[in-house]
Design a protein around this motif. Structure first.
Motif, PDB file in Angstrom:
ATOM      1  N   TYR A 180       0.828  -1.203   0.000  1.00 52.34           N
ATOM      2  CA  TYR A 180       0.000   0.000   0.000  1.00 52.34           C
ATOM      3  C   TYR A 180       0.866   1.258   0.000  1.00 52.34           C
ATOM      4  CZ  TYR A 180      -4.385  -2.509   1.026  1.00 52.34           C
ATOM      5  OH  TYR A 180      -5.503  -3.310   0.973  1.00 52.34           O
ATOM      6  N   ALA A 181       2.078   1.149   0.520  1.00 54.03           N
ATOM      7  CA  ALA A 181       2.958   2.317   0.613  1.00 54.03           C
ATOM      8  C   ALA A 181       3.617   2.642  -0.723  1.00 54.03           C
ATOM      9  CB  ALA A 181       4.034   2.089   1.668  1.00 54.03           C
ATOM     10  N   GLN A 182       3.769   1.650  -1.572  1.00 51.69           N
ATOM     11  CA  GLN A 182       4.462   1.858  -2.847  1.00 51.69           C
ATOM     12  C   GLN A 182       3.552   1.475  -4.015  1.00 51.69           C
ATOM     13  OE1 GLN A 182       8.091  -0.452  -1.756  1.00 51.69           O
ATOM     14  NE2 GLN A 182       9.166   1.497  -2.014  1.00 51.69           N
ATOM     15  N   ALA A 183       2.331   1.947  -3.950  1.00 50.73           N
ATOM     16  CA  ALA A 183       1.354   1.662  -5.006  1.00 50.73           C
ATOM     17  C   ALA A 183       1.869   2.178  -6.346  1.00 50.73           C
ATOM     18  CB  ALA A 183       0.024   2.317  -4.668  1.00 50.73           C
ATOM     19  N   ASP A 184       1.554   1.445  -7.399  1.00 52.38           N
ATOM     20  CA  ASP A 184       1.986   1.794  -8.748  1.00 52.38           C
ATOM     21  C   ASP A 184       1.033   2.846  -9.318  1.00 52.38           C
ATOM     22  OD1 ASP A 184       2.962   1.929 -11.311  1.00 52.38           O
ATOM     23  OD2 ASP A 184       2.079   0.018 -11.964  1.00 52.38           O
ATOM     24  N   ILE A 185       1.369   4.102  -9.116  1.00 49.62           N
ATOM     25  CA  ILE A 185       0.584   5.193  -9.702  1.00 49.62           C
ATOM     26  C   ILE A 185       1.551   6.313 -10.071  1.00 49.62           C
ATOM     27  CG2 ILE A 185      -0.057   5.955  -7.357  1.00 49.62           C
ATOM     28  CD1 ILE A 185      -2.592   7.207  -8.709  1.00 49.62           C
ATOM     29  N   GLY A 224       1.991   9.157  -7.349  1.00 47.58           N
ATOM     30  CA  GLY A 224       0.864   9.362  -6.463  1.00 47.58           C
ATOM     31  C   GLY A 224       0.937   8.379  -5.309  1.00 47.58           C
ATOM     32  N   PHE A 225      -0.137   8.295  -4.524  1.00 46.71           N
ATOM     33  CA  PHE A 225      -0.121   7.386  -3.377  1.00 46.71           C
ATOM     34  C   PHE A 225      -1.521   6.837  -3.133  1.00 46.71           C
ATOM     35  CE2 PHE A 225      -1.036  11.563  -1.659  1.00 46.71           C
ATOM     36  CZ  PHE A 225      -1.997  11.346  -0.683  1.00 46.71           C
ATOM     37  N   TYR A 226      -1.553   5.717  -2.443  1.00 46.64           N
ATOM     38  CA  TYR A 226      -2.817   5.115  -2.031  1.00 46.64           C
ATOM     39  C   TYR A 226      -3.209   5.696  -0.681  1.00 46.64           C
ATOM     40  CZ  TYR A 226      -6.407   1.622  -1.070  1.00 46.64           C
ATOM     41  OH  TYR A 226      -7.597   0.986  -0.792  1.00 46.64           O
ATOM     42  N   ALA A 227      -4.478   6.165  -0.575  1.00 49.39           N
ATOM     43  CA  ALA A 227      -4.951   6.840   0.628  1.00 49.39           C
ATOM     44  C   ALA A 227      -5.968   6.009   1.396  1.00 49.39           C
ATOM     45  CB  ALA A 227      -5.567   8.191   0.256  1.00 49.39           C
ATOM     46  N   GLY A 228      -6.189   4.746   0.981  1.00 48.67           N
ATOM     47  CA  GLY A 228      -7.142   3.879   1.675  1.00 48.67           C
ATOM     48  C   GLY A 228      -8.532   3.939   1.077  1.00 48.67           C
ATOM     49  N   ASP A 229      -9.344   2.887   1.333  1.00 50.86           N
ATOM     50  CA  ASP A 229     -10.750   2.819   0.891  1.00 50.86           C
ATOM     51  C   ASP A 229     -10.901   3.012  -0.604  1.00 50.86           C
ATOM     52  OD1 ASP A 229     -11.663   2.392   3.515  1.00 50.86           O
ATOM     53  OD2 ASP A 229     -11.744   4.557   3.907  1.00 50.86           O
ATOM     54  N   GLY A 230      -9.966   2.465  -1.383  1.00 53.32           N
ATOM     55  CA  GLY A 230     -10.062   2.557  -2.832  1.00 53.32           C
ATOM     56  C   GLY A 230      -9.757   3.924  -3.409  1.00 53.32           C
ATOM     57  N   TRP A 272       6.158  -3.370  13.122  1.00 50.13           N
ATOM     58  CA  TRP A 272       5.395  -2.486  12.253  1.00 50.13           C
ATOM     59  C   TRP A 272       5.534  -2.936  10.807  1.00 50.13           C
ATOM     60  CZ3 TRP A 272       2.541   0.788  15.049  1.00 50.13           C
ATOM     61  CH2 TRP A 272       2.987   1.088  16.341  1.00 50.13           C
ATOM     62  N   ASP A 273       4.456  -2.767  10.041  1.00 49.30           N
ATOM     63  CA  ASP A 273       4.460  -3.119   8.622  1.00 49.30           C
ATOM     64  C   ASP A 273       4.485  -1.824   7.816  1.00 49.30           C
ATOM     65  OD1 ASP A 273       4.096  -3.998   6.061  1.00 49.30           O
ATOM     66  OD2 ASP A 273       2.332  -5.241   6.485  1.00 49.30           O
ATOM     67  N   VAL A 274       5.657  -1.448   7.307  1.00 51.34           N
ATOM     68  CA  VAL A 274       5.781  -0.183   6.588  1.00 51.34           C
ATOM     69  C   VAL A 274       5.024  -0.190   5.265  1.00 51.34           C
ATOM     70  CG1 VAL A 274       7.987   0.444   7.641  1.00 51.34           C
ATOM     71  CG2 VAL A 274       7.960  -0.909   5.527  1.00 51.34           C
ATOM     72  N   HIS A 275       4.628  -1.367   4.802  1.00 46.86           N
ATOM     73  CA  HIS A 275       3.861  -1.440   3.565  1.00 46.86           C
ATOM     74  C   HIS A 275       2.369  -1.217   3.791  1.00 46.86           C
ATOM     75  CE1 HIS A 275       7.198  -2.701   1.020  1.00 46.86           C
ATOM     76  NE2 HIS A 275       7.614  -3.436   2.041  1.00 46.86           N
ATOM     77  N   ARG A 276       1.974  -1.068   5.059  1.00 49.91           N
ATOM     78  CA  ARG A 276       0.575  -0.811   5.416  1.00 49.91           C
ATOM     79  C   ARG A 276       0.496   0.453   6.271  1.00 49.91           C
ATOM     80  NH1 ARG A 276      -0.004  -3.855   1.926  1.00 49.91           N
ATOM     81  NH2 ARG A 276      -1.375  -5.693   1.764  1.00 49.91           N
ATOM     82  N   PRO A 277       0.479   1.622   5.639  1.00 50.80           N
ATOM     83  CA  PRO A 277       0.331   2.860   6.412  1.00 50.80           C
ATOM     84  C   PRO A 277      -1.001   2.877   7.146  1.00 50.80           C
ATOM     85  CG  PRO A 277       1.001   3.314   4.136  1.00 50.80           C
ATOM     86  CD  PRO A 277       0.609   1.872   4.193  1.00 50.80           C
ATOM     87  N   ASP A 278      -1.016   3.494   8.318  1.00 45.79           N
ATOM     88  CA  ASP A 278      -2.271   3.750   9.021  1.00 45.79           C
ATOM     89  C   ASP A 278      -2.780   5.098   8.517  1.00 45.79           C
ATOM     90  OD1 ASP A 278      -4.350   4.417  10.745  1.00 45.79           O
ATOM     91  OD2 ASP A 278      -3.417   3.425  12.460  1.00 45.79           O
ATOM     92  N   PHE A 279      -3.759   5.046   7.643  1.00 45.52           N
ATOM     93  CA  PHE A 279      -4.225   6.259   6.981  1.00 45.52           C
ATOM     94  C   PHE A 279      -4.829   7.252   7.968  1.00 45.52           C
ATOM     95  CE2 PHE A 279      -4.746   2.722   3.878  1.00 45.52           C
ATOM     96  CZ  PHE A 279      -3.658   3.053   3.082  1.00 45.52           C
ATOM     97  N   ARG A 280      -5.320   6.774   9.099  1.00 48.12           N
ATOM     98  CA  ARG A 280      -5.856   7.679  10.114  1.00 48.12           C
ATOM     99  C   ARG A 280      -4.763   8.605  10.629  1.00 48.12           C
ATOM    100  NH1 ARG A 280      -8.092   3.303  14.200  1.00 48.12           N
ATOM    101  NH2 ARG A 280      -5.958   2.604  13.756  1.00 48.12           N
ATOM    102  N   ARG A 333       5.750  10.865  -1.263  1.00 53.67           N
ATOM    103  CA  ARG A 333       4.598  10.873  -2.165  1.00 53.67           C
ATOM    104  C   ARG A 333       3.469  11.744  -1.607  1.00 53.67           C
ATOM    105  NH1 ARG A 333       3.640   5.321  -5.052  1.00 53.67           N
ATOM    106  NH2 ARG A 333       5.716   4.388  -5.175  1.00 53.67           N
ATOM    107  N   ARG A 334       3.282  11.691  -0.288  1.00 49.74           N
ATOM    108  CA  ARG A 334       2.178  12.423   0.333  1.00 49.74           C
ATOM    109  C   ARG A 334       2.492  13.889   0.562  1.00 49.74           C
ATOM    110  NH1 ARG A 334      -2.154   9.089   3.518  1.00 49.74           N
ATOM    111  NH2 ARG A 334      -2.967  11.219   3.703  1.00 49.74           N
TER     112      ARG A 334
END
Length: 341
Positions: free
Chosen positions: A20-25, A40-46, A163-171, A220-221
């Motif tokens: 999720y941290a290195q989404a292909d966009i 770009g980046f993935y921000a959660g919830d699609g 911690w899983d750096v590939h899974r950001p806590d979007f909150r 990215r963010r």
């Protein structure tokens, strides 16, 4: 949309199948025959987001590829008096993109982003009434005297091993950005501290690969915000799990991934960083040797910032118990020699 103000494009799609941290966009922006490429980046919830800082007015076209396919255009209107662009080094001085001189008066609230909302609001109101216009604060929570709380949210999701750096806590990221934007609206330059040693949660002990994944997502963010500076660490030399080569790699990684070339430095406790390095834009010092500021400016031909000169107050620590008169004197000694404090 305005010149020198972050532009955000939002798209919807399926969640990334891998990190999720290195989404292909990937996005290419074109303006007046010149192209700029960024992630770009993935921000959660699609939700996928692309952030861009137009440094020129006029029409921009964009093409998005990867997890999302899209294209379009927008107009960046000329900037107004409230927007001056990114602060960058110009010789030994600091200047905004539009040519306005920047003379920062700084303070620190290291653990600001990790406090309860009520305390953050109280602090922002205090900052609003203060003469400061630059603030240093940390991405990761801090464990030190007067900072013993556990935050509600952390930058990444927990695992059994850490911690899983590939899974950001979007909150965490969404909340942090709301407060960063408040600081920007108040006119603050934010010197964002990316690592520090005062840690009981394990963030300072990330392996080097995890460090770079974290930095990739952060850049990215946040790199399209005009008021951001990068401080690689607070007291980098106390982060004993990182080698000097690790820090050099981190410096190169940030410099290569930040297409806007924000200010970048590293802050020390005992062993000064080599501020002559190519990608280090300014000196970020902890010192009481104010008489050497003019020497430092000549040596590095870069802006010199005394980012830690102790604090006015009545704490039982040397670093937090100088008088108001002494604080004024330290700012005066710095600024009259051409530095910033």
């Amino acid at each position: 949309m305005m010149q020198y103000s972050m532009t955000e494009l939002v798209f919807h799609g399926d969640a990334p199948k891998g990190s999720y941290a290195q989404a292909d966009i990937r996005v290419v922006f074109t303006h007046d025959g010149s192209s700029t490429e960024t992630d770009g980046f993935y921000a959660g919830d699609g939700v996928y987001k692309v952030r861009f800082l137009p440094e020129h007015s006029g029409e921009y076209e964009y093409v998005v590829t990867g997890e999302i396919s899209a294209s379009g255009s927008f107009i960046a209107e000329p900037h107004d008096d409230a927007h001056h662009g990114i602060v960058r080094a110009e010789g030994t001085h600091l200047r905004y993109t539009d040519g306005t001189l920047c003379v920062p008066f700084g303070t620190t609230v290291y653990a600001l982003l990790h406090q309860p909302d009520e305390l953050i609001e109280e602090t922002l109101e205090s900052l609003r009434r203060s003469p400061f216009d630059k603030i240093r604060l940390c991405v990761f929570p801090k464990d030190y005297d007067y900072n013993k709380n556990d935050p509600d949210y952390y930058p990444f999701e927990r695992t059994a091993d850490g911690w899983d750096v590939h899974r950001p806590d979007f909150r965490f990221w969404d909340r942090a950005e709301r407060y960063l934007e408040r600081l920007f609206d108040m006119g603050y330059q934010v010197d964002l501290i990316l690592f520090h040693p005062y840690d009981r949660w394990g963030f300072s002990k990330f392996g080097h690969e995890d460090d770079l994944v974290y930095l990739d997502y952060l850049l990215r963010r946040l790199s399209a915000y005009p008021n951001i500076w990068w401080s690689m660490a607070n007291e980098y030399d106390l982060c004993f799990d990182k080698t000097l080569d690790d820090w050099y790699d981190i410096e190169s990684f940030i410099a290569s991934r930040d297409i806007y070339h924000h200010l970048l430095s590293d802050h020390h406790c005992i062993v000064p960083w080599d501020h002559a390095r190519e990608h280090t834009t300014h000196a970020s010092l902890q010192t009481s040797r104010f008489e050497r500021i003019a020497e430092y400016r000549r040596r590095w031909s870069k802006p010199v910032l005394i980012d830690e000169c102790c604090y006015e107050g009545d704490l039982p620590h040397m670093w937090g118990s100088i008088t108001g008169q002494e604080m004024t004197a330290r700012f005066w000694k710095t600024i009259t020699q051409g530095g910033y404090c």
